[in-house]
Write an enzyme that holds these catalytic residues in place. Structure first.
Site, PDB file in Angstrom:
ATOM      1  N   ASP A   1       7.143  -5.232  -3.361  1.00 17.52           N
ATOM      2  CA  ASP A   1       5.691  -5.162  -3.226  1.00 17.52           C
ATOM      3  C   ASP A   1       5.347  -4.647  -1.821  1.00 17.52           C
ATOM      4  OD1 ASP A   1       3.067  -6.569  -4.629  1.00 17.52           O
ATOM      5  OD2 ASP A   1       2.933  -6.641  -2.440  1.00 17.52           O
TER       6      ASP A   1
ATOM      7  N   HIS B   1       3.205  -5.771   0.176  1.00 11.91           N
ATOM      8  CA  HIS B   1       2.982  -6.901   1.091  1.00 11.91           C
ATOM      9  C   HIS B   1       4.246  -7.745   1.233  1.00 11.91           C
ATOM     10  CE1 HIS B   1      -1.011  -5.969  -0.754  1.00 11.91           C
ATOM     11  NE2 HIS B   1      -1.429  -6.112   0.496  1.00 11.91           N
TER      12      HIS B   1
ATOM     13  N   ASP C   1       1.947  -1.465  -5.363  1.00  8.70           N
ATOM     14  CA  ASP C   1       0.879  -1.200  -4.382  1.00  8.70           C
ATOM     15  C   ASP C   1       1.390  -0.360  -3.205  1.00  8.70           C
ATOM     16  OD1 ASP C   1       2.341  -3.493  -3.779  1.00  8.70           O
ATOM     17  OD2 ASP C   1       0.594  -4.783  -3.480  1.00  8.70           O
TER      18      ASP C   1
ATOM     19  N   HIS D   1       3.203 -14.452  -2.819  1.00  9.08           N
ATOM     20  CA  HIS D   1       2.530 -15.063  -1.658  1.00  9.08           C
ATOM     21  C   HIS D   1       2.437 -16.589  -1.768  1.00  9.08           C
ATOM     22  CE1 HIS D   1       1.567 -11.220   0.018  1.00  9.08           C
ATOM     23  NE2 HIS D   1       0.861 -10.851  -1.028  1.00  9.08           N
TER      24      HIS D   1
HETATM   25  N1  Q9C Z   1      -8.754  -5.159   1.408  1.00  8.50           N
HETATM   26  C1  Q9C Z   1      -0.418  -8.939  -3.861  1.00  8.50           C
HETATM   27  O1  Q9C Z   1      -0.255  -7.728  -3.796  1.00  8.50           O
HETATM   28  N2  Q9C Z   1      -6.018  -9.172   0.866  1.00  8.50           N
HETATM   29  N3  Q9C Z   1      -1.327  -9.591  -3.112  1.00  8.50           N
HETATM   30  C2  Q9C Z   1      -6.847  -8.196   0.207  1.00  8.50           C
HETATM   31  C3  Q9C Z   1      -8.219  -6.122   0.454  1.00  8.50           C
HETATM   32  C4  Q9C Z   1      -5.132  -9.882  -0.002  1.00  8.50           C
HETATM   33  C5  Q9C Z   1      -2.138  -8.887  -2.152  1.00  8.50           C
HETATM   34  C6  Q9C Z   1      -7.487  -7.248   1.178  1.00  8.50           C
HETATM   35  C7  Q9C Z   1      -3.991  -9.025  -0.486  1.00  8.50           C
HETATM   36  C8  Q9C Z   1      -3.082  -9.793  -1.420  1.00  8.50           C
HETATM   37  C9  Q9C Z   1       0.357  -9.757  -4.850  1.00  8.50           C
HETATM   38 ZN    ZN Z   2       1.060  -6.629  -2.722  1.00  8.47          ZN
END
Ligand code: Q9C
Ligand code: ZN
Length: 360
Positions: free
Chosen positions: A209, A211, A298, A173
């Site tokens: 990932d 995301h 994830d 990110h």
């Molecule tokens: N309900 C990676 O997987 N938002 N980053 C969290 C929790 C941020 C994820 C929301 C998610 C970032 C590297």
């Molecule tokens: Zn992620």
């Protein structure tokens, strides 16, 4: 398979994060990397080595030097200002639209100028979200994660078929001049850029990932020598919301070198493997001999912050199919928040990539 790991990640020890203003227990915690390390040690087939220091050069090749300076100074400034919070989080973000229509105000591009005053203003200038706390050891941990990625990359450039870098904090990110999404430096982007520069060959990044890797996409948007392919949750419903759509294909010399494959909630193993094959075909259609994998777990069915339905068995098959590309792999850890299965899921992926059976 060789594994690169640094205990410096333990200094990035955060207790909580905020989601839509609500304070919750942190997801991106030290236990994650320790669980992965323990599972790989227990396997017996994953010798662990320390990273070599690579300095700031490869970082500022993809990141704004101002971001590096901010992260290096942030905690000491917190302490100097007497801000007695457990972690640093901005209170206002440097949103572009704040100066919309103001012509030459702030800077010519319509954005704010870097503030060098209070830590709150500095943090909000370099952050793009409010879920990425900074603590005393964050900078050292982030520097070590980059060294882990670059050490893994060196080994692959020198001929290893596949090396795993246990990066923490994660990186995908982090944009050229912004941190967020639990990421401070973009480990995969720094490694891919270094590989492209040292080999003179094109490099592909395969981001698995859950995301979208908005930072990696942004960094290579106009580059044709680094292909970015990502499978991820549709940003219409999921973080990082503002990037990751299928029509984002790159620009200039990078046109066509960005492939986003957004996926629906409850994506199954079978749906995921079909999408993976599309991504693999894209990589196979472009030249190059090294792939950097942004490996997030994830996508797992029980992940506490995500909504795919993948199982441990499919990670073995995903690793197997990625390795079947016949390219050398630099596999770097990104997300994955279901701590009880994280080690087993990484192990399954890496064993699949090595052509070893799932168990045994
Ligand atoms: N309900 C990676 O997987 N938002 N980053 C969290 C929790 C941020 C994820 C929301 C998610 C970032 C590297
Ligand atoms: Zn992620």
């Amino acid at each position: 398979m060789r594994v690169v790991y640094s205990p410096a990640h333990l200094g990035h020890d955060i207790a909580s994060e905020t989601v839509m203003g609500l304070e919750i227990p942190a997801n991106e915690v030290t236990e994650r990397a320790e669980r992965i390390k323990a599972a790989l040690e227990a396997d017996g087939g994953f010798p662990i080595e320390a990273p070599k220091e690579h300095g700031e050069g490869p970082i500022t090749a993809v990141h704004d030097p101002g971001l590096v300076r901010f992260l290096a100074e942030a905690w000491d400034q917190m302490v100097a200002e007497g801000v007695d919070h457990p972690s640093l989080m901005p209170e206002a973000l440097n949103v572009r639209a704040l100066t919309e229509g103001m012509g030459g105000a702030a800077n010519g591009a319509g954005g704010a100028l870097e503030p060098r005053g209070s830590i709150s203003g500095r943090a909000g200038f370099w952050a793009f979200d409010t879920s990425s706390p900074i603590v005393a050891g964050t900078y050292a941990a982030s520097r070590a994660a980059v060294d882990v990625a670059l050490t893994a990359a060196d080994a692959v450039v020198d001929g290893e078929a596949a090396v795993y870098g246990l990066c923490r904090p994660p990186g995908h990110h982090a944009a050229r001049s912004m941190y967020g999404g639990y990421c401070f430096f973009n480990n995969a982007a720094i490694a891919a850029d270094a590989i492209a520069r040292t080999t003179g060959e094109p490099v592909a990044i395969l981001d698995l990932d859950y995301h979208h890797g908005n930072g990696t996409q942004q960094i290579f948007w106009r580059r044709g020598d680094v292909l970015y392919v990502s499978l991820h949750a549709d940003p219409e419903r999921a973080y990082p919301f503002y990037l990751g759509r299928a029509d984002e294909v790159g620009a200039g010399p990078g046109t066509g070198a960005n492939l986003n494959i957004p996926l629906p909630a409850r994506t199954t193993n079978a749906q995921y493997l079909r999408a993976l094959d599309r991504g693999i075909e894209k990589i196979a259609s472009t030249p190059g001999s090294i792939v950097v994998v942004s490996l997030g777990l994830d996508t797992y069915v029980d992940d506490p912050i995500c909504d795919f339905a993948l199982t441990t068995e499919v990670y073995h098959e995903v690793g197997r199919r990625v390795a079947a590309l016949g390219r050398r792999l630099v596999i770097l850890q990104e997300g994955g928040y279901h701590r009880p299965t994280l080690g087993a899921n990484v192990r399954a992926w890496l064993r699949g990539a090595e052509g070893r059976p799932h168990e045994g």
